[in-house]
Design a protein around this motif. Structure first.
Motif, PDB file in Angstrom:
ATOM      1  N   LYS A 206      10.340   4.448  -2.911  1.00 21.01           N
ATOM      2  CA  LYS A 206      10.984   5.549  -3.640  1.00 21.01           C
ATOM      3  C   LYS A 206      10.748   6.895  -2.964  1.00 21.01           C
ATOM      4  O   LYS A 206      11.603   7.785  -3.022  1.00 21.01           O
ATOM      5  CB  LYS A 206      10.490   5.586  -5.088  1.00 21.01           C
ATOM      6  CG  LYS A 206      11.089   4.492  -5.963  1.00 21.01           C
ATOM      7  CD  LYS A 206      10.664   4.618  -7.414  1.00 21.01           C
ATOM      8  CE  LYS A 206      11.347   3.554  -8.264  1.00 21.01           C
ATOM      9  NZ  LYS A 206      10.965   3.606  -9.675  1.00 21.01           N
ATOM     10  N   VAL A 207       9.596   7.037  -2.310  1.00 22.91           N
ATOM     11  CA  VAL A 207       9.310   8.282  -1.562  1.00 22.91           C
ATOM     12  C   VAL A 207      10.329   8.445  -0.434  1.00 22.91           C
ATOM     13  O   VAL A 207      10.899   9.527  -0.250  1.00 22.91           O
ATOM     14  CB  VAL A 207       7.864   8.258  -0.992  1.00 22.91           C
ATOM     15  CG1 VAL A 207       7.652   9.428  -0.037  1.00 22.91           C
ATOM     16  CG2 VAL A 207       6.840   8.299  -2.120  1.00 22.91           C
ATOM     17  N   ARG A 208      10.593   7.359   0.291  1.00 21.75           N
ATOM     18  CA  ARG A 208      11.582   7.394   1.383  1.00 21.75           C
ATOM     19  C   ARG A 208      12.982   7.664   0.832  1.00 21.75           C
ATOM     20  O   ARG A 208      13.732   8.483   1.369  1.00 21.75           O
ATOM     21  CB  ARG A 208      11.560   6.064   2.136  1.00 21.75           C
ATOM     22  CG  ARG A 208      12.526   5.994   3.321  1.00 21.75           C
ATOM     23  CD  ARG A 208      12.536   4.619   3.969  1.00 21.75           C
ATOM     24  NE  ARG A 208      13.031   3.599   3.082  1.00 21.75           N
ATOM     25  CZ  ARG A 208      14.326   3.388   2.834  1.00 21.75           C
ATOM     26  NH1 ARG A 208      15.249   4.160   3.409  1.00 21.75           N
ATOM     27  NH2 ARG A 208      14.705   2.432   2.023  1.00 21.75           N
ATOM     28  N   LEU A 209      13.335   6.987  -0.276  1.00 19.29           N
ATOM     29  CA  LEU A 209      14.656   7.164  -0.888  1.00 19.29           C
ATOM     30  C   LEU A 209      14.863   8.599  -1.361  1.00 19.29           C
ATOM     31  O   LEU A 209      15.940   9.181  -1.204  1.00 19.29           O
ATOM     32  CB  LEU A 209      14.824   6.203  -2.067  1.00 19.29           C
ATOM     33  CG  LEU A 209      15.051   4.726  -1.738  1.00 19.29           C
ATOM     34  CD1 LEU A 209      14.872   3.864  -2.978  1.00 19.29           C
ATOM     35  CD2 LEU A 209      16.436   4.507  -1.141  1.00 19.29           C
ATOM     36  N   LYS A 210      13.801   9.179  -1.925  1.00 25.32           N
ATOM     37  CA  LYS A 210      13.876  10.553  -2.433  1.00 25.32           C
ATOM     38  C   LYS A 210      14.193  11.528  -1.295  1.00 25.32           C
ATOM     39  O   LYS A 210      15.028  12.429  -1.442  1.00 25.32           O
ATOM     40  CB  LYS A 210      12.536  10.921  -3.090  1.00 25.32           C
ATOM     41  CG  LYS A 210      12.602  12.176  -3.959  1.00 25.32           C
ATOM     42  CD  LYS A 210      11.267  12.469  -4.616  1.00 25.32           C
ATOM     43  CE  LYS A 210      11.011  11.593  -5.811  1.00 25.32           C
ATOM     44  NZ  LYS A 210       9.820  12.034  -6.585  1.00 25.32           N
ATOM     45  N   GLU A 211      13.547  11.314  -0.150  1.00 28.60           N
ATOM     46  CA  GLU A 211      13.789  12.166   1.026  1.00 28.60           C
ATOM     47  C   GLU A 211      15.222  12.027   1.516  1.00 28.60           C
ATOM     48  O   GLU A 211      15.879  13.018   1.860  1.00 28.60           O
ATOM     49  CB  GLU A 211      12.813  11.796   2.155  1.00 28.60           C
ATOM     50  CG  GLU A 211      11.373  12.210   1.879  1.00 28.60           C
ATOM     51  CD  GLU A 211      10.392  11.659   2.908  1.00 28.60           C
ATOM     52  OE1 GLU A 211      10.849  10.929   3.821  1.00 28.60           O
ATOM     53  OE2 GLU A 211       9.180  11.942   2.792  1.00 28.60           O
ATOM     54  N   GLU A 212      15.723  10.781   1.540  1.00 33.05           N
ATOM     55  CA  GLU A 212      17.090  10.533   2.014  1.00 33.05           C
ATOM     56  C   GLU A 212      18.119  11.131   1.056  1.00 33.05           C
ATOM     57  O   GLU A 212      19.114  11.727   1.495  1.00 33.05           O
ATOM     58  CB  GLU A 212      17.320   9.027   2.175  1.00 33.05           C
ATOM     59  CG  GLU A 212      16.535   8.424   3.336  1.00 33.05           C
ATOM     60  CD  GLU A 212      16.676   6.908   3.414  1.00 33.05           C
ATOM     61  OE1 GLU A 212      17.422   6.335   2.584  1.00 33.05           O
ATOM     62  OE2 GLU A 212      16.044   6.305   4.297  1.00 33.05           O
ATOM     63  N   VAL A 213      17.888  10.983  -0.236  1.00 33.20           N
ATOM     64  CA  VAL A 213      18.805  11.539  -1.234  1.00 33.20           C
ATOM     65  C   VAL A 213      18.837  13.070  -1.129  1.00 33.20           C
ATOM     66  O   VAL A 213      19.919  13.679  -1.112  1.00 33.20           O
ATOM     67  CB  VAL A 213      18.392  11.111  -2.667  1.00 33.20           C
ATOM     68  CG1 VAL A 213      19.120  11.939  -3.729  1.00 33.20           C
ATOM     69  CG2 VAL A 213      18.670   9.626  -2.883  1.00 33.20           C
ATOM     70  N   PHE A 214      17.678  13.680  -1.010  1.00 36.83           N
ATOM     71  CA  PHE A 214      17.604  15.146  -0.899  1.00 36.83           C
ATOM     72  C   PHE A 214      18.321  15.633   0.363  1.00 36.83           C
ATOM     73  O   PHE A 214      19.034  16.640   0.328  1.00 36.83           O
ATOM     74  CB  PHE A 214      16.145  15.603  -0.880  1.00 36.83           C
ATOM     75  CG  PHE A 214      15.975  17.091  -0.744  1.00 36.83           C
ATOM     76  CD1 PHE A 214      16.385  17.951  -1.755  1.00 36.83           C
ATOM     77  CD2 PHE A 214      15.425  17.652   0.408  1.00 36.83           C
ATOM     78  CE1 PHE A 214      16.251  19.333  -1.632  1.00 36.83           C
ATOM     79  CE2 PHE A 214      15.290  19.025   0.544  1.00 36.83           C
ATOM     80  CZ  PHE A 214      15.696  19.870  -0.478  1.00 36.83           C
ATOM     81  N   ALA A 215      18.162  14.889   1.461  1.00 35.96           N
ATOM     82  CA  ALA A 215      18.805  15.271   2.731  1.00 35.96           C
ATOM     83  C   ALA A 215      20.324  15.272   2.595  1.00 35.96           C
ATOM     84  O   ALA A 215      21.004  16.199   3.079  1.00 35.96           O
ATOM     85  CB  ALA A 215      18.366  14.316   3.842  1.00 35.96           C
TER      86      ALA A 215
END
Length: 386
Positions: free
Chosen positions: A31-40
């Motif tokens: 979820k940490v990785r997904l959060k970064e990708e979504v924000f980007a």
């Protein structure tokens, strides 16, 4: 929201990542990785409304400077688009005016402003003459609908597209619409119609903006297994060359399909367990996970019992590679729900099938309807005599 041929529409990829962020089975580190990708993606496309929604849901942290920057960029770009529309209306032709309005529609779609995007798409449609171009606007609306899972919008857009096709329209767009409608049917638990539409589109698939071809085959197999009889499944799915070329790339899917058809029930249950995780993590199938699991088990249990007048529970449990207690509990639920036509002799440890006789059922229905008709005629004759 345009997806190039062969690539999935980026905002639908974003919608799937957003779904995974809220899924309890996804690990925290993922979820940490997904959060970064979504924000980007949100930042790159200046998606102010979505950013505010995600902050409100607690999926992203609020950064006022980022929000102000996105708003400033959007205002500047919108001003430029308004100037182009004004210039086109004053100095250029109808097609240029339409293109300028379309650019504004795509801007609202890109920035995730759903209501304004829909309003602007209507304005663009009023400037559009060609049926093909009107259809493209409907596809943009459908993509918006799938992004927000707005089934009312999707349903109305599909009906609108069908009406447009009565005026004309090319086969390529008609085939694309079948996939959109199939996805809508699958998302609303109409698996039988979804399977038919997917199978019709299997050799002409070009709808890469919705999902890759591998995912399309995944959906086609899953919907077909619970919708088709054995003969149709063999002809349209098991032996279909388009499916055979791809099915090996999808984990557990080939074993799931072939073990069901070949009556290898132990292998089937093993593959089914592997597929269950993929179904659970799919944005469109997740709401129907429990229903689908029940339907598949109904199909496989019915298929096994079809061969027997009676069979021991132990033999069935052995065939499926499960315990007697598990199969006993499973079957009792399905029998009580009217899904399986058999009864359990607990003392003897035997299952006895009592499949309904289709001819006898038809005969009984005819007698019942005839009796009802005679009663109506008698009542009518009394009224006439009076």
């Amino acid at each position: 929201m345009e997806g190039q041929e062969g690539t999935q529409q980026p905002h639908l990829v974003l919608a799937h990542k957003r779904f995974l962020l809220t899924h309890p089975d996804v690990q925290d580190i993922e979820k940490v990785r997904l959060k970064e990708e979504v924000f980007a993606v949100v930042k790159a496309d200046d998606m102010v409304p979505l950013y505010e929604t995600l902050v409100g849901e607690g999926l992203l942290e609020k950064d006022q400077s980022v929000l102000d920057s996105m708003r400033a960029k959007n205002e500047e770009e919108l001003k430029s688009l308004e100037e182009k529309i004004a210039d086109a209306e004053e100095n250029l032709g109808e097609s240029e005016v339409r293109e300028a309005h379309l650019a504004k529609s795509l801007f609202y779609i890109r920035t995730g402003d759903k209501e304004r995007a829909l309003e602007q798409l209507k304005v663009t449609e009023s400037k559009t003459v060609a049926v093909g171009q009107k259809m493209d606007l409907v596809f943009y609306t459908l993509q918006l609908g799938f992004f927000y899972m707005d089934f009312d919008l999707i349903s109305k857009s599909i009906d609108k597209a069908k009406n447009l096709f009565e005026e004309g329209g090319d086969w390529e767009r008609k085939n694309r619409l079948k996939v959109y409608e199939g996805l809508y049917c699958m998302s609303t638990r109409n698996f039988k119609k979804a399977a038919k539409l997917f199978l019709d589109s299997i050799s002409t698939f070009t709808t890469y903006e919705l999902f890759p071809y591998d995912t399309f085959i995944f959906y086609t197999v899953l919907t077909s297994v619970i919708s088709l009889d054995r003969v149709s499944l063999k002809q349209k799915v098991v032996d279909a060359p388009e499916i055979l070329t791809v099915i090996g790339k999808i984990p557990c899917l080939s074993e799931f399909l072939n073990s069901l058809y070949d009556c290898q029930y132990k292998s089937f249950f093993s593959a089914f367990a592997g597929l269950a995780e993929q179904i659970k993590l799919d944005r469109y199938l997740h709401p129907h996970f429990r229903y689908y699991m029940r339907e598949v088990r109904t199909v496989v249990y019915s298929q096994f019992l079809e061969s027997y007048k009676s069979v021991t529970i132990e033999a069935m449990a052995k065939a499926f590679g499960v315990t007697v207690e598990f199969i006993d509990l499973e079957l009792s639920r399905f029998i009580a729900a009217g899904k399986l036509h058999c009864k359990i002799d607990k003392v003897a440890g035997v299952l006895e099938t009592n499949r309904p006789d289709a001819k006898n059922a038809l005969y009984q229905a005819t007698i019942k309807q005839g009796d009802f008709l005679l009663n109506r005629i008698q009542k009518l004759s009394r009224v006439i005599d009076l």
